[in-house]
Design a protein around this motif. Structure first.
Motif, PDB file in Angstrom:
ATOM      1  N   PRO A  36       0.761  -1.248   0.000  1.00 25.22           N
ATOM      2  CA  PRO A  36       0.000   0.000   0.000  1.00 25.22           C
ATOM      3  C   PRO A  36       0.795   1.304   0.000  1.00 25.22           C
ATOM      4  CG  PRO A  36      -0.004  -0.980   2.181  1.00 25.22           C
ATOM      5  CD  PRO A  36       0.753  -1.918   1.308  1.00 25.22           C
ATOM      6  N   PHE A  37       2.115   1.215  -0.075  1.00 27.35           N
ATOM      7  CA  PHE A  37       2.876   2.465  -0.080  1.00 27.35           C
ATOM      8  C   PHE A  37       3.836   2.474  -1.262  1.00 27.35           C
ATOM      9  CE2 PHE A  37       1.014   3.134   3.900  1.00 27.35           C
ATOM     10  CZ  PHE A  37       1.260   2.076   4.750  1.00 27.35           C
ATOM     11  N   GLY A  38       4.629   3.542  -1.363  1.00 25.59           N
ATOM     12  CA  GLY A  38       5.588   3.648  -2.450  1.00 25.59           C
ATOM     13  C   GLY A  38       6.852   2.851  -2.141  1.00 25.59           C
ATOM     14  N   PRO A  39       7.764   2.773  -3.114  1.00 20.45           N
ATOM     15  CA  PRO A  39       8.984   1.986  -2.901  1.00 20.45           C
ATOM     16  C   PRO A  39       9.771   2.496  -1.699  1.00 20.45           C
ATOM     17  CG  PRO A  39       8.825   2.731  -5.176  1.00 20.45           C
ATOM     18  CD  PRO A  39       7.733   3.413  -4.425  1.00 20.45           C
TER      19      PRO A  39
ATOM     20  N   LEU B 324      19.987   8.629   0.919  1.00 21.74           N
ATOM     21  CA  LEU B 324      18.808   9.390   0.523  1.00 21.74           C
ATOM     22  C   LEU B 324      18.609   9.226  -0.967  1.00 21.74           C
ATOM     23  CD1 LEU B 324      19.543  12.703   2.394  1.00 21.74           C
ATOM     24  CD2 LEU B 324      17.980  10.920   3.078  1.00 21.74           C
ATOM     25  N   PRO B 325      17.599   8.499  -1.386  1.00 20.17           N
ATOM     26  CA  PRO B 325      17.458   8.264  -2.820  1.00 20.17           C
ATOM     27  C   PRO B 325      17.127   9.533  -3.583  1.00 20.17           C
ATOM     28  CG  PRO B 325      15.663   7.271  -1.592  1.00 20.17           C
ATOM     29  CD  PRO B 325      16.580   7.839  -0.586  1.00 20.17           C
ATOM     30  N   GLY B 326      17.835   9.739  -4.698  1.00 22.50           N
ATOM     31  CA  GLY B 326      17.594  10.933  -5.504  1.00 22.50           C
ATOM     32  C   GLY B 326      16.317  10.829  -6.314  1.00 22.50           C
ATOM     33  N   THR B 327      15.961   9.618  -6.723  1.00 22.02           N
ATOM     34  CA  THR B 327      14.728   9.417  -7.478  1.00 22.02           C
ATOM     35  C   THR B 327      14.060   8.151  -6.954  1.00 22.02           C
ATOM     36  OG1 THR B 327      15.893   8.112  -9.115  1.00 22.02           O
ATOM     37  CG2 THR B 327      15.640  10.438  -9.607  1.00 22.02           C
ATOM     38  N   ALA B 328      12.842   7.893  -7.417  1.00 21.81           N
ATOM     39  CA  ALA B 328      12.123   6.712  -6.939  1.00 21.81           C
ATOM     40  C   ALA B 328      12.878   5.439  -7.311  1.00 21.81           C
ATOM     41  CB  ALA B 328      10.719   6.687  -7.526  1.00 21.81           C
ATOM     42  N   ILE B 329      13.487   5.443  -8.507  1.00 19.54           N
ATOM     43  CA  ILE B 329      14.236   4.257  -8.922  1.00 19.54           C
ATOM     44  C   ILE B 329      15.462   4.068  -8.035  1.00 19.54           C
ATOM     45  CG2 ILE B 329      15.497   3.197 -10.816  1.00 19.54           C
ATOM     46  CD1 ILE B 329      13.728   4.646 -12.727  1.00 19.54           C
TER      47      ILE B 329
END
Lengths: 333, 503, 169
Positions: A36-39, B324-329
């Motif tokens: 239910p949440f984002g990665p 800290l991830p820069g993007t979702a990927i």
């Protein structure tokens, strides 16, 4: 040409017949778990569980991130899919218990049939390592009492457990602070850059940044597991958290639609029991800082009792959110 | 430890034949998935993760890095050949990529996209390896106030990418900003413009939006362009050798766009869509022939593709140094790294230098493979479209529908695509450009949420926008840029304000 | 007619702006029972945008009323047509076909979850090929089936994505 056509037609007929023949033994195709949440790191924990389930079921299990509305979107999506056991809801406490409680969802935990719980993770209240204004939790609360509204803290959006647990404690102590809302990694970045004072973090965040943090308290009434966040509990200082057991921590329970046939549910439960009892699985989850929940204790039979108990406990806590917002508004005016 | 020692430590760890093969495979898979409309490197990584968990850590990470790098380029191919960005980050490549294809130069356009991506990615890699501490420190200095100011710069870019009608482009920009408000407001938990729909509670999905506005609308136009039964007869399949050197001939564009991409990648929460469009806008406004942008010149392709691939390298900076991830990927890659037992952050650099070096090398080599494999397979991509339009158009539509469905296995995303396709058709027909909407939809949340956070942190004190040096500086720069860009162009501007023949 | 279309689009944008402004004040603003210290209420941003949109859309409408519509897109399309398709009736036929295709795509999207991926796709492809002029019976049957199965194979078996099952199959 005609032969080619005939062969292709036969082939397609065979393909159509295939599923009909195979429908006898569940599962015959991949199973989907809606997260239910984002990665995030929490997502990886669910992937570990998915992998374990996949091994036992003999079919791929894919964990799909379906964020939205604090997890409610994933729950509703599951309820809209067929009750055939191929769609599992990764029921975190926020969409499963908290959302119905706050009126953000029209379903309740009773609308699902439980499999087994996966893991829990406690939150911790942390401040900067070199913070000089206080030494420990009582000192922090004293500072807040003497400076109402001055402290800025981050604990996610209003109706999340992370926020609930801190606000409940603050209301109990009668202190007021301002919440700044973040939704992604910029939260930790701004904490490290000292843009705000304290943060409620989970074990994944603690592990990767522990050198810049000092733990004021682990927000639970149970001591942390080995790989979890080390630190004192509020009750060590005689401070009441207002929540006990699983109510104070984040946890997830895999569930399916309540009208799923029992024989299908049986297969899923047996496979999940084996998967979650596997020491390899448990070790992987522990490394992430989460506590795998024992399938013997957190069994399908205990689901209803545990969820109802947590619902009762959180009902009082929810009132604290409104209280805090009003207090802060009154100060700001 | 300095950069060289990491690289040396990583050499023995990473440089084996199997690892190289896996990296190449990752790049190839990433490219193919990027080409398919709607699917993107994020989905590919999510699907690949269970499979790569069975490999060794560095091998697994190099596959994922390959997919990330390849995926950032693959979408350019569909942008060029079909006018449909394979992923939203390639939206700016459509501007000049598609016109170039229409002129009959599709192999050159694809070749340029590949070389620009590879070179841009390599420059991002150089920043990653040598400037990580500096860029990490810069990103730490960017608090919500600075994000807000920077996002306003993006708004200026909306005007620049408005192509022919500034007013209409700005209208689309405002619509995009409004679209970003759809959903539940995270600060006060209030529903905005959701009308009770569960789907809308999370806002309009960006991929579904891009597919609808670009793909579906375009398919309707494609049918209207006739020649449905004609044999396609595409001439020339291999990219000309000049594509290898062209980006260097435009070294200012290449360097500038790559820098923009890296810096934006290093700022968590912004992303490559913004990077590509900002780089394109910068290239256009710094060019001596801005009116030629959009007619099929290499500059536009180079700016967009170099930037979005440099963003990949940039996003690894905060991911590896600060967790800290820069993007979702990057967030997904962070999670996989942790699943393998590595802890990003200072820990990683101190305790596992060979992994750090391995990641640097894998990233650099991914870009080399991108260059080789991309150029080698250009004929494959071009020839795959060598179908009669009466077959090609439905197949593309099928891929778009599958792509939209695959986002979250939700049929509503397909519905959104269809509706936006319908609306997009009429908008495009009447001269309203689509790209400003996409850029604005991404920027909207960044602008609004950071403005509000700034006020929370400062205690409702507005002066903070003037007293914080970086914020104030960016705001002044924005005002200056806005005036500089618009004033000398005044005569051109008057004609372009309303668009159309009658200005 | 063409000008009417462009005026209608411009007018709809003005209407949208008004709607946004009203919705912000009526629906969103009241739900903010309090303004948390430092955080502005949720209706401000949409309201400001609505006002900006209203101004721009009004200017745009004014321009649309006063001048000839922007037909660049259609002119480009007409220019790329071969001689025999360029007559007004030819163009009209293509436009109708394009909308029929769009309707097919819409039907496909809607029916996919009922008929299941395989049946819906085969029907869609065959119908589309036919609509766009193909009379090659091999492509219309085996071709569309083959493409469907290939796509299904790649997406479900290779990529592990889940495609709609449908009520029937």
């Amino acid at each position: 040409m005609k032969r080619l056509l005939a062969i292709l037609t036969l082939a397609s007929l065979a393909l159509c017949a295939g599923p009909a023949l195979a429908a006898q033994k569940f599962p015959t195709r991949p199973v989907q778990v809606l997260f239910p949440f984002g990665p995030s790191v929490t997502y990886s924990v669910s992937q570990v569980a998915g992998e374990a389930l996949s091994q036992e079921l003999g079919q791929p299990v894919s964990v799909t991130s379906t964020p939205g509305a604090g997890g409610v979107k994933a729950a509703l999506t599951v309820m809209n899919k067929a009750a055939d056991g191929y769609t599992i809801f990764d029921g975190y406490v926020a969409p499963l218990v908290l959302a119905p409680l706050s009126g953000n969802a029209k379903y309740s935990h009773k609308d699902f049939k439980p499999l087994y719980a996966v893991a829990s993770n406690a939150f911790a209240l942390v401040c900067h390592k070199d913070e000089t204004r206080w030494d420990d939790l009582p000192g922090f609360l004293k500072y807040m009492k003497e400076n109402p509204g001055k402290i800025v803290y981050s604990s996610g959006q209003d109706f999340t457990l992370r926020n609930l647990v801190i606000v409940a404690m603050l209301k109990n102590e009668g202190v007021v602070g301002r919440k700044v809302t973040y939704q992604d990694a910029t939260e930790m970045k701004d904490f490290l850059a000292k843009e705000f004072d304290v943060m409620v973090c989970n074990s994944g965040q603690y592990k990767t940044n522990k050198d810049s943090m000092r733990v004021l308290a682990v927000l639970s009434d149970q001591p942390s597991p080995e790989d979890g966040i080390p630190g004192p509990l509020p009750k060590d200082y005689g401070i009441s958290l207002g929540l006990s057991g699983l109510a104070a921590v984040g946890w997830n329970w895999w569930v399916v639609r309540s009208d799923t046939p029992d024989d299908v549910v049986q297969v899923l439960r047996e496979a999940m029991y084996r998967g979650m009892s596997n020491p390899e699985t448990r070790k992987k989850i522990e490394f992430m800082g989460f506590s795998p929940l024992s399938p013997d204790t957190y069994s399908p039979e205990s689901y209803d009792r545990i969820c109802s108990d947590i619902t009762d406990q959180l009902t009082d806590a929810v009132g604290a959110i409104e209280w805090m917002n009003e207090q802060v508004a009154r100060l700001g005016m | 430890m300095n950069a060289d020692s990491f690289l040396i430590a990583g050499l023995g760890y990473y440089l084996t034949l199997p690892n190289l093969a896996f990296t190449a495979m990752g790049v190839f898979v990433g490219m193919i998935i990027g080409v398919l409309p709607g699917l993107g490197p994020m989905l590919a990584i999510i699907l690949a993760t269970p499979m790569v968990m069975k490999l060794q850590a560095v091998t697994a990470m190099s596959v994922l890095l390959g997919v990330y790098v390849g995926g950032a380029c693959g979408g350019a191919i569909s942008a060029i050949l079909l006018k449909i960005p394979g992923t939203p980050i390639n939206a700016a490549t459509v501007f000049d990529g598609y016109p170039m294809k229409e002129k009959g130069e599709s192999p050159r356009a694809i070749g340029l996209a590949i070389t620009a991506s590879a070179y841009g990615g390599a420059i991002g890699g150089i920043f990653l390896i040598f400037c990580t501490p500096l860029l990490a420190a810069v990103s730490m200095k960017f608090a919500p106030a600075e994000y807000f100011a920077l996002a306003l710069t993006g708004v200026i870019c909306i005007v620049i990418v408005s192509q022919d009608s500034i007013l209409k482009g700005s209208i689309m920009g405002v619509l995009g900003l409004l679209a970003s408000t759809i959903g539940i407001d995270p600060f006060i938990n209030v529903e905005r413009f959701t009308f009770g729909s569960v789907y809308l509670m999370n806002g309009l999905n960006l991929v579904a939006t891009v597919l609808g506005l670009y793909a579906m609308a375009e398919m309707i136009f494609q049918v209207q362009r006739g020649r449905l039964s004609d044999s396609p007869g595409i001439k020339g399949f291999l990219a000309p050798f000049s594509v290898l050197t062209e980006p260097f001939k435009q070294w200012k564009n290449l360097l500038g766009s790559s820098t923009i991409g890296t810096v934006i990648g290093a700022l968590p929460g912004v992303g490559a869509v913004v990077a590509a469009l900002v780089a394109y806008s910068a290239a256009k406004s710094c060019s001596s022939y801005p009116e030629k942008f959009g007619t099929g010149i290499p500059d536009g392709i180079i700016a967009s593709e170099a930037s979005n691939n440099a963003c990949v390298g940039g996003s690894l900076i905060p991911t590896l140094t600060l967790a800290l991830p820069g993007t979702a990927i990057a967030a997904l890659m962070l999670a996989v790294l942790m699943l393998f037992g590595f802890l990003p952050g200072p820990d990683l650099f101190n305790n596992s230098p060979e992994m750090v070096g391995g990641l640097f090398l894998a990233y650099g080599i991914s870009n080399i493979f991108l260059l080789i494999l991309g150029l080698l397979f250009t004929p494959l991509f071009v020839s795959a479209l060598n179908m009669k339009k009466q077959y090609l158009i439905p197949v593309i539509m099928l891929l778009c529908v599958v792509g939209a469905y695959g986002i979250e296995t939700n049929i509503t995303d397909v519905g959104v695509m269809v509706i936006l396709g319908f609306l997009g058709y009429f908008l495009v027909r009447n001269g309203y450009p689509v790209a400003p909407f996409v850029l604005a939809q991404v920027l909207g949340n960044i602008i609004e949420y950071n403005f509000r956070r700034t006020l929370t942190l400062s205690g409702n004190d507005y002066s903070v926008f003037f007293t914080r040096p970086v914020t104030f500086g960016i705001l002044i720069a924005n005002i200056v840029a806005f005036t500089l860009i618009l004033t000398p162009l005044l005569p051109w501007l008057k004609r372009r304000f309303f668009g159309g023949r009658n200005g | 007619m063409r000008k009417v279309e462009s005026v209608v689009v411009a007018a709809l944008l003005v209407a949208l702006a008004v709607f946004v402004i009203v919705e912000s004040r009526v629906s969103i603003a009241p739900k903010t029972a309090y303004t948390v210290y430092g955080e502005k209420d949720a209706s401000e941003f949409p309201l400001i945008l609505g006002i900006i949109l209203l101004i721009m859309a009004a200017l745009n409408l004014f321009h649309a009323l006063r001048s000839a519509p922007d037909t660049r897109e259609e002119d480009a399309i007409r220019a790329s047509l071969p001689e025999h398709e360029r007559s007004p009736s030819g163009i009209r036929a293509l436009v109708i076909r394009s909308w029929a295709f769009f309707a097919l795509a819409g039907l496909f999207a809607v029916s996919m979850e009922y008929l299941g991926f395989v049946i819906a796709t085969v029907l869609f492809l065959s119908a589309s090929f036919f609509l766009l002029g193909s009379r090659n019976w091999l492509m219309l049957t085996a071709g569309s089936l083959g493409i469907t199965l290939t796509v299904q194979f790649v997406f479900t078996d290779v990529l592990n994505l889940i495609l709609p099952r449908g009520v029937i199959i």
